[in-house]
Each structure stands twice: as C-alpha cells, then as structure tokens.
Design a protein around this motif. Structure first.
Motif, PDB file in Angstrom:
ATOM      1  N   ILE A 218     -14.893  59.248  90.867  1.00 45.12           N
ATOM      2  CA  ILE A 218     -15.927  58.260  90.696  1.00 45.12           C
ATOM      3  C   ILE A 218     -16.002  58.036  89.194  1.00 45.12           C
ATOM      4  N   LYS A 219     -16.205  58.824  88.615  1.00 44.26           N
ATOM      5  CA  LYS A 219     -16.315  58.729  86.934  1.00 44.26           C
ATOM      6  C   LYS A 219     -15.116  58.031  86.448  1.00 44.26           C
ATOM      7  N   GLN A 220     -13.909  58.560  86.932  1.00 41.42           N
ATOM      8  CA  GLN A 220     -12.710  57.774  86.460  1.00 41.42           C
ATOM      9  C   GLN A 220     -12.565  56.461  86.769  1.00 41.42           C
ATOM     10  N   MET A 221     -13.016  56.249  88.239  1.00 41.76           N
ATOM     11  CA  MET A 221     -12.759  54.786  88.816  1.00 41.76           C
ATOM     12  C   MET A 221     -13.914  53.933  87.916  1.00 41.76           C
ATOM     13  N   GLN A 222     -14.863  54.307  87.591  1.00 40.29           N
ATOM     14  CA  GLN A 222     -15.901  53.569  87.080  1.00 40.29           C
ATOM     15  C   GLN A 222     -15.468  53.228  85.480  1.00 40.29           C
ATOM     16  N   LYS A 223     -14.673  54.027  84.840  1.00 32.60           N
ATOM     17  CA  LYS A 223     -14.106  53.974  83.500  1.00 32.60           C
ATOM     18  C   LYS A 223     -13.103  52.899  83.574  1.00 32.60           C
ATOM     19  N   GLU A 224     -11.964  52.948  84.522  1.00 34.36           N
ATOM     20  CA  GLU A 224     -10.779  52.239  84.739  1.00 34.36           C
ATOM     21  C   GLU A 224     -11.039  50.765  85.195  1.00 34.36           C
ATOM     22  N   LEU A 225     -12.183  50.827  86.169  1.00 36.37           N
ATOM     23  CA  LEU A 225     -12.773  49.474  86.736  1.00 36.37           C
ATOM     24  C   LEU A 225     -13.957  49.313  86.910  1.00 36.37           C
ATOM     25  N   PRO A 226     -14.569  49.056  85.801  1.00 37.94           N
ATOM     26  CA  PRO A 226     -16.083  48.925  85.673  1.00 37.94           C
ATOM     27  C   PRO A 226     -16.497  47.853  86.251  1.00 37.94           C
ATOM     28  N   ASN A 227     -16.028  46.892  86.722  1.00 37.96           N
ATOM     29  CA  ASN A 227     -16.501  45.745  87.307  1.00 37.96           C
ATOM     30  C   ASN A 227     -16.224  45.812  89.048  1.00 37.96           C
ATOM     31  N   THR A 228     -15.556  46.826  89.583  1.00 38.81           N
ATOM     32  CA  THR A 228     -15.418  47.166  90.808  1.00 38.81           C
ATOM     33  C   THR A 228     -16.491  47.704  91.688  1.00 38.81           C
ATOM     34  N   LYS A 229     -16.919  47.159  92.570  1.00 37.14           N
ATOM     35  CA  LYS A 229     -18.058  47.780  93.200  1.00 37.14           C
ATOM     36  C   LYS A 229     -17.595  49.122  94.336  1.00 37.14           C
ATOM     37  N   ILE A 230     -17.944  50.070  94.259  1.00 38.56           N
ATOM     38  CA  ILE A 230     -17.428  51.256  94.979  1.00 38.56           C
ATOM     39  C   ILE A 230     -18.391  51.550  96.253  1.00 38.56           C
ATOM     40  N   PHE A 231     -17.462  51.628  97.344  1.00 41.23           N
ATOM     41  CA  PHE A 231     -18.312  51.994  98.565  1.00 41.23           C
ATOM     42  C   PHE A 231     -17.612  53.414  99.043  1.00 41.23           C
ATOM     43  N   ILE A 232     -18.315  54.187  99.660  1.00 42.52           N
ATOM     44  CA  ILE A 232     -17.638  55.771 100.203  1.00 42.52           C
ATOM     45  C   ILE A 232     -17.968  55.772 101.549  1.00 42.52           C
ATOM     46  N   ASN A 233     -16.551  55.869 102.329  1.00 41.67           N
ATOM     47  CA  ASN A 233     -16.642  56.143 103.559  1.00 41.67           C
ATOM     48  C   ASN A 233     -17.203  57.584 104.056  1.00 41.67           C
ATOM     49  N   SER A 234     -17.946  57.897 105.186  1.00 44.22           N
ATOM     50  CA  SER A 234     -17.981  59.122 105.776  1.00 44.22           C
ATOM     51  C   SER A 234     -16.541  59.693 106.040  1.00 44.22           C
ATOM     52  N   ILE A 235     -16.550  60.941 106.002  1.00 43.85           N
ATOM     53  CA  ILE A 235     -15.478  61.611 106.794  1.00 43.85           C
ATOM     54  C   ILE A 235     -15.472  61.457 108.263  1.00 43.85           C
ATOM     55  N   PHE A 236     -14.426  61.107 108.966  1.00 43.19           N
ATOM     56  CA  PHE A 236     -14.214  60.931 110.231  1.00 43.19           C
ATOM     57  C   PHE A 236     -14.426  62.256 111.057  1.00 43.19           C
ATOM     58  N   PRO A 237     -15.191  62.060 112.068  1.00 47.03           N
ATOM     59  CA  PRO A 237     -15.072  63.423 112.896  1.00 47.03           C
ATOM     60  C   PRO A 237     -13.864  63.522 113.677  1.00 47.03           C
ATOM     61  N   VAL A 238     -13.656  64.739 114.060  1.00 48.53           N
ATOM     62  CA  VAL A 238     -12.227  65.210 114.663  1.00 48.53           C
ATOM     63  C   VAL A 238     -12.516  65.516 116.080  1.00 48.53           C
ATOM     64  N   SER A 239     -11.564  65.587 116.889  1.00 47.60           N
ATOM     65  CA  SER A 239     -11.786  65.739 118.562  1.00 47.60           C
ATOM     66  C   SER A 239     -12.347  67.146 118.451  1.00 47.60           C
ATOM     67  N   ARG A 240     -13.081  67.573 119.697  1.00 46.33           N
ATOM     68  CA  ARG A 240     -13.700  68.765 120.106  1.00 46.33           C
ATOM     69  C   ARG A 240     -12.393  69.959 119.826  1.00 46.33           C
ATOM     70  N   GLN A 241     -11.186  69.440 120.532  1.00 48.84           N
ATOM     71  CA  GLN A 241     -10.251  70.213 120.673  1.00 48.84           C
ATOM     72  C   GLN A 241      -9.583  70.879 119.024  1.00 48.84           C
ATOM     73  N   GLU A 242      -9.904  69.788 118.426  1.00 46.45           N
ATOM     74  CA  GLU A 242      -9.164  69.961 116.806  1.00 46.45           C
ATOM     75  C   GLU A 242     -10.238  70.914 116.135  1.00 46.45           C
TER      76      GLU A 242
END
Length: 252
Positions: free
Chosen positions: A163-187
């Motif tokens: 995030i720190k690197q991206m904020q430095k390289e793209l200061p005008n880009t707004k960052i959103f972070i996706n949650s990690i998707f759940p896996v199936s019960r078998q997995e």
C-alpha cells in the motif's frame, strides 16, 4: 422541467411561504401582546416555534427531492460492467484473472497473475502505473495464507508495504481492498491453513480501518454454486456479482 429546477422552485416557494407565515404570526403575536399586555417572551416563543416548524418542513421536502433524484439516477444507469470500470483496475491473483478469462472486464481494467501474492509485485505495480486508474481494487491473500503459514502479522506487514509503495507511485489513485474469498468446506479440510482464513480477513479489516482505506467485504457473495471443482476458483457467473459489488462500494 428537470429535477434541479423543480427543487429550486419548491425551495423558493416554501421559503416564501415560511416568511409570510412568520410575518403573520409575528403581527398577531405583537397585536395580542399590545392588547392583553402579556409578557413579550410568549410572543417570541410563538415566533420561534413557527420558524422551527417551517424549517423542518423545508428540510424534509429537500431531503425527499434528493432521495427521488438518487433513485431516478440509479434507475437510469444502463451502463455495462465494462463501462463502469473504465477508470478502475482490479489487481490480484488467478481469481482476479477470471475477469479477463471470461471477458467480464476489459484487459485495461485487470492486472492479474496466476500464483501472485504480496511478495514480488513490482511488475504488476509497474503495469498499474502505466494504466494510471482513478480507482484500484486489490485482491490478494489466498496464496499469502500459504506462504505466511498462518502468520497474520507477516501478512499485514506485507500488505502495508504494498500500500505504501502504491500510494507513492500512484498518489491520486484511490485504493480499495477486497476481503479474501472463502474456500469450500472440502478445501478447508484438505488444507488446514485455510482454516485461518477468517483470522486473516479480520486482520485485513482492522488494517484498513487504521489506514483509512475502504474494505470490500465479499464474504456473503460466495455460495457453493459458484465454486469450480477445486473449491477455490469461481465459475464465470460469479464475476458479474463480484464486479457489481465493487462498483457499488466505490460508486463507479
């Protein structure tokens, strides 16, 4: 007549009516005070109550008009998913790559690599810098759970660094972070480390709160019907659902 003009006319009419009512009440109150020689505080209180009542009415009317405009704007949004993501990029691993594999998003809206994790993202960040989007959605973690062996602190340290690197390289880009998707019960049963997935998401949410970055919780989007046979990746019909979720959170 458009909604903006309607709103101006309604506000002007209500404001004028409010002024006339207040003036009438004031005249009556003063006359009453003069005739009956009542304490002036009673007349002042009458005027103040009338003013407060009229202001409330006006504010309610304005709020109703704004809500109506919002509903009409949402109803008129006929843009495709690709159009909504014209100024946005989704950046991540093989799960993210499904957006281009299934032609849900244009290639210019996706920066993804099979097996990608938070370590060694220099090439992906370089591509993102070339695209220079207004919004970027990060989607990492599945591979990082395995590489960090359940160490959520190490995972968060890596995410902070990116995030720190991206904020430095793209200061005008707004960052959103996706949650990690759940896996199936078998997995989860096959790979014990995936049992730590909820802990990783909680750590990720807390990091976003501290960093004041928007967190996109996708947990409720997933159901068994969307999984591929491996219980990790998703079928084509899941991607529009995910894309609309991101678009909603970011107001694309």
């Amino acid at each position: 007549m458009d909604n903006k003009k309607k709103r101006i006319m309604v506000i002007s009419g209500l404001a004028l009516a409010a002024v006339l009512i207040v003036v009438i009440i004031a005249v009556e109150a003063v006359g009453s005070l003069t005739r009956k020689k009542v304490d002036t505080s009673e007349g002042v209180e009458i005027i103040q109550q009338a003013e407060a009542a009229e202001v409330t009415v006006i504010e309610t009317k304005i709020q109703n008009l704004e809500e109506q405009e919002k509903k009409e704007a949402e109803a008129e949004d006929t843009r495709s998913i690709k159009e909504k993501f014209t100024t946005a990029v989704v950046m991540g691993d093989s799960i993210t790559a499904g957006f281009t594999e299934y032609d849900i998003l244009n290639a210019s809206s996706v920066v993804a690599e099979i097996g990608a994790g938070l370590g060694g993202l220099e090439e992906q960040i370089g591509k993102l810098k070339e695209l220079n989007p207004q919004v970027v959605f990060l989607s990492y973690g599945m591979n990082d759970i395995l590489s960090t062996q359940g160490d959520t602190d190490a995972f968060i340290d890596q995410y902070k660094s990116i995030i720190k690197q991206m904020q430095k390289e793209l200061p005008n880009t707004k960052i959103f972070i996706n949650s990690i998707f759940p896996v199936s019960r078998q997995e989860r049963e096959r790979e014990p480390l995936f049992q730590e997935l909820d802990a990783y998401n909680e750590a990720l949410r807390e990091m976003c709160d501290r960093q004041q970055i928007a967190y996109v919780d996708n947990t409720e989007l997933v159901s068994d019907r969307y999984y591929e046979e491996d219980g990790v990746h998703f079928k084509p019909d899941f991607y529009p659902v995910w894309a609309e979720r991101m678009a909603e959170v970011a107001s694309l």
